[in-house]
Structures are given as structure tokens and as C-alpha cells.
Design a protein around this motif. Sequence first.
Motif, PDB file in Angstrom:
ATOM      1  N   GLN A  10      -1.548   7.344  -2.964  1.00 44.66           N
ATOM      2  CA  GLN A  10      -0.643   8.460  -3.195  1.00 44.66           C
ATOM      3  C   GLN A  10      -0.554   8.682  -4.699  1.00 44.66           C
TER       4      GLN A  10
ATOM      5  N   ILE B  87      -7.501   9.445   1.072  1.00 45.79           N
ATOM      6  CA  ILE B  87      -7.771   8.536   2.180  1.00 45.79           C
ATOM      7  C   ILE B  87      -9.235   8.154   2.033  1.00 45.79           C
TER       8      ILE B  87
ATOM      9  N   THR C  18      -5.309   4.107   1.617  1.00 46.98           N
ATOM     10  CA  THR C  18      -4.558   5.320   1.302  1.00 46.98           C
ATOM     11  C   THR C  18      -3.961   5.163  -0.093  1.00 46.98           C
TER      12      THR C  18
ATOM     13  N   ILE D  87     -10.243  13.200   1.978  1.00 49.80           N
ATOM     14  CA  ILE D  87     -10.692  12.123   2.862  1.00 49.80           C
ATOM     15  C   ILE D  87     -12.177  11.920   2.602  1.00 49.80           C
TER      16      ILE D  87
ATOM     17  N   GLU E  96      -1.571   2.609  -4.400  1.00 52.45           N
ATOM     18  CA  GLU E  96      -2.103   2.261  -3.085  1.00 52.45           C
ATOM     19  C   GLU E  96      -0.938   2.020  -2.139  1.00 52.45           C
TER      20      GLU E  96
ATOM     21  N   THR F 195      -5.052  16.712   0.719  1.00 52.02           N
ATOM     22  CA  THR F 195      -5.496  15.341   0.871  1.00 52.02           C
ATOM     23  C   THR F 195      -7.010  15.316   0.851  1.00 52.02           C
TER      24      THR F 195
ATOM     25  N   ARG G 150      -2.909  13.050  -2.158  1.00 55.41           N
ATOM     26  CA  ARG G 150      -3.200  11.835  -1.404  1.00 55.41           C
ATOM     27  C   ARG G 150      -4.714  11.687  -1.249  1.00 55.41           C
TER      28      ARG G 150
ATOM     29  N   MET H  10      -7.606  11.629  11.730  1.00 54.35           N
ATOM     30  CA  MET H  10      -6.822  12.097  10.587  1.00 54.35           C
ATOM     31  C   MET H  10      -6.850  13.620  10.439  1.00 54.35           C
TER      32      MET H  10
END
Length: 161
Positions: free
Chosen positions: A158, A113, A156, A7, A137, A5, A111, A36
Amino acid sequence: MNQLTIIVATDQQGGIGINNTLPWKLPEDLAHFKRMTTGHPIIMGRKTFDSIGRPLPKRRNIVITRNADWQHNGVEAVTSVAAAITLLDGVEGFVIGGAEIYRQSLALTSRLIITEIGQTFDCDAFFPAINREEWQETAREAHVSAVSGLPYALVTLQRKA
């Protein structure tokens, strides 16, 4: 397969920093980042680590550097994104910057964020452009900072199958 992910906080033009610092004051985003990532491995470039100045607590800190001799207490150093991913041992890892590490990780990420800050800042580092056709989204929360008055959204995305 490891879940990777990204971020990141960006301004309206994808800016993520200037002179290896954040150009905005948004404590709510820092609190979101902590919520997170706590308990998860975090992957960052050496310049990002230098800007933080220390390993972040309650997280496995993995630093990517071209210098194979670089070391720091509390940090695992590797020389590539691929090497960092092998250390995840099947758990979700968070890529936390900087621009080059984001660029190298984007295709491997499932993903995103993103804290979208509703203003433009003077930046010299940018998040790579993403192809919105490849992403769905799944969440968006709009907020205004109680401290700085900045509008921002926690978003977020995906990767589509």
C-alpha cells in the motif's frame, strides 16, 4: 478519487515476460489474478491485449493504444493512462500490463499486488523499480506451485500516506 491497483507477477529480477508471453507456468497465479480482477475494470496496453487474444470475461476491458482508430469488440480503447482512469467512474481499476503501462501508472497507483516468483527467467520486459520507502507491505503469503514446483509469494503493498 479513483483507486488504481497494479497487479503483476515478476521473477527475482523484475522480469514480467518475453516475446509478449509469460516465461513461467504458474496456474495458481492465474487463478489469483482472476479472483482479484473479476468484477473490476482492467487496464492494459494493446500488446498485452494481443497476448491475451480476447476480452477477459466479467471485467470491463480498457485497452490503451497509440492508434486512435484501433477497435475490438468487448473493449474500450483509449489513448492514455489518464483517459483510462477517467473511465473508472470511482471504482477500483486494475492495471494488468505491460511494462510501459506499468511505468506510466506507477505514480498514480495506491496499491500493488505482486506475485514474486522465486526464480529468474529469460525476460525482455520488466516491471519498473519501486522505491520501497514509498510503500508499506500489508500482506505476504508464501507458496510453492503444486504444478510447476515454483516458489512464489503473493505480496500486497500500500502506498504510504
